[in-house]
Design a protein around this motif. Structure first.
Motif, short mmCIF file in Angstrom:
data_model
loop_
_atom_site.label_atom_id
_atom_site.label_comp_id
_atom_site.label_asym_id
_atom_site.label_seq_id
_atom_site.Cartn_x
_atom_site.Cartn_y
_atom_site.Cartn_z
N ILE A 120 0.83 -1.22 0.00
CA ILE A 120 0.00 0.00 0.00
C ILE A 120 0.86 1.26 0.00
N TYR A 175 -6.09 3.35 3.50
CA TYR A 175 -5.83 2.06 4.15
C TYR A 175 -6.55 2.00 5.50
N GLN A 225 -6.48 -6.82 4.06
CA GLN A 225 -5.36 -6.21 3.34
C GLN A 225 -5.65 -6.13 1.84
N ALA A 273 -7.91 -3.27 1.08
CA ALA A 273 -7.22 -1.99 1.20
C ALA A 273 -6.32 -1.72 0.00
#
Lengths: 270, 226
Positions: B52, B79, B137, B140
């Motif tokens: 990210i 995030y 995750q 995100a």
């Protein structure tokens, strides 16, 4: 920065693809191998094409090619045999290499070639997944699939994947458009998407975040210089401590704020 | 030295090896003992998380110097927002197994009923909580990738609002369709079976790690009217 980002993405993509096996299985290892082989193939293809067109070995070309390869292998990594990953990398990188030029042809605005690489790469990858899909690879963790045309002589899965890609494309396109339209209704209360011209000139960092890559370092430096010049002790009594606090606030702010701090300090000295 | 090593090796080998019954031989699949998959999946979650800020750096490298911090900030703020959204409703919408063909129900609202038990139809090898962490995750990173074509053109606050809405209305349903046990795209060949309690046929579109999710990057062409 581009290089560091690509390296980190490549690193993280092992988790992305191998982790999608949802277990520490041979299929996860298979996906990890495919990830790095395809990224290499994609990077080499893109660099070669770029070299052929420009005569330079650009690092940007390497990054773009690696990411195109990674995007292409993402849907395929647990389904296709290892040898096909070189083909997938090369085909995806070639498609994306020509795809990023579409923005000149169709005159849409795409700051980072995001559509050229992720959009086209994802679409091509989805279809190649079905083309090369193999029963034997999915069986590595006892998953049963029908297999694709090349490996197992079944064509249905290509059809399924094309239908799926189109359904997802339409849904996300129309849905995103609807969301943006609704959010734009709230523009008067501070949810205006597009930045103002003033902001564009000043730079978003200073305008919205109140800090910038330069001023963060330079304001702290200016503050230290001031501290040394005025021989202010770093103690906690009286007005000096409040000056010190404002110094901290200024350090986190912009150059403008650090000027305020200098004035404040002059007042304090008087 | 070599003697010690070989003695140690014999001790570490599973007893089946000594019987000539090798773990991972062509006839025998690997047998997992303990929590190998759980550990593996947690490492993979961390690897996906590092992508990210990497996406922020990548997009930042295309931007002018005066806008770089904003792009990094957007990727990390997104995030944080998506993690909260996913914990509250996202996971339930995208992976609940007690539901229809098109969208999950609220069975896992705020990670309720997400514990050491596995989601047996979706990820049988993992405790539900590990699977949920990994998928968080994933959600995100997808939203962070979303802003690629619009950097330097959009303000921060609307991006955060957009991320929360988009992940709920677009990402979660698509994940349900393609990855969840009963999603209709995953069961294209047999949609009527998919609703039955125990065994969706799962013959349909194949997508290992989400290549089909990529078309979101047309975002900018949509934004241009504004």
């Amino acid at each position: 920065m581009n290089f560091a980002a690509t390296a980190l993405l490549w690193f993280g993509w092992f988790g992305f693809n191998a982790g999608s096996a949802l277990g520490a299985t041979p299929r996860a290892a298979h996906a990890g191998v495919l990830t790095t082989v395809t990224a290499s193939a994609g990077a080499l293809t893109w660099v070669a094409l770029d070299y052929w067109h420009t005569g330079k070995l650009s690092t940007n070309a390497f990054s773009a090619g690696a990411i195109a390869g990674l995007v292409g292998i993402t849907p395929a990594s647990g389904y296709v045999p290892v040898w096909s990953s070189i083909l997938i990398g090369a085909i995806t990188a070639t498609c994306c290499f020509h795809g990023v030029k579409l923005k000149v042809r169709f005159r849409y605005d795409d700051a980072t070639d995001s559509f050229g690489i992720h959009g086209i790469g994802g679409f091509v990858g989805s279809i190649l997944t079905a083309v090369f899909a193999s029963k034997a690879v999915a069986k590595l963790d006892a998953t049963v699939i029908e297999g694709g045309p090349l490996m197992d002589g079944r064509f249905e899965v290509v059809l399924y994947n094309i239908v799926t890609a189109i359904i997802i494309l339409c849904y996300s396109y129309l849905g995103t458009f609807a969301i943006l339209t609704c959010l734009e209704l709230f523009a008067p209360v501070g949810l205006k998407f597009r930045i103002s011209e003033e902001e564009e000139l000043e730079g978003q960092d200073l305008y919205e975040l109140g800090e910038s890559v330069d001023s963060l370092a330079s304001s702290i430096h200016a503050q230290r210089q001031q501290m040394i010049a005025s021989k202010l002790p770093f103690t906690s009594h009286g007005h000096q401590s409040s000056v010190f606090k404002s110094a901290n606030a200024a350090a986190a702010g912009s150059i403008k704020q650090s000027n305020d701090f200098i004035e404040l300090q002059e007042v304090a000295q008087e | 030295m070599s003697l010690n090593a070989s003695v140690l090796a014999v001790h570490l080998m599973p007893s089946s090896f000594l019987n000539g019954d090798t773990n991972g031989s062509p006839t025998n699949p690997f047998i997992e003992n303990g929590y190998a998959s759980t550990a593996f999946q947690m490492i993979c979650s961390a690897l996906v998380m590092i992508m990210i800020p990497a996406v922020g750096l990548l997009y930042g490298s295309f931007a002018e110097k005066k806008n770089v911090l904003t792009i990094l900030q957007i990727s990390m703020l997104t995030y944080a927002v998506v993690c909260l959204q996913y914990m509250l409703i996202g996971f339930s919408l995208s992976f609940s197994e007690r539901s229809s063909l098109f969208l999950g129900d609220m069975y896992h609202f705020a990670f309720m009923n997400v514990d050491w038990t596995a989601l047996t139809l979706t990820a049988p090898a993992l405790p539900g909580i590990v699977f949920a962490l990994y998928q968080m995750q994933f959600a995100a990173i997808t939203v962070a990738l979303c802003f690629g074509s619009v950097i330097e053109r959009v303000r921060v606050v609307p991006c955060i609002v957009f991320a929360a809405v988009w992940t709920t209305l677009i990402y979660d349903p698509i994940v349900f369709w393609t990855w969840s046990a009963r999603g209709f795209l995953r069961n294209l060949a047999c949609p009527s079976d998919a609703l039955l309690a125990n065994s969706p046929c799962q013959i349909g579109a194949i997508d290992f790690a989400g290549g089909g999710m990529q078309p979101f990057s047309v975002l900018h062409s949509l934004l241009s009217p504004y």
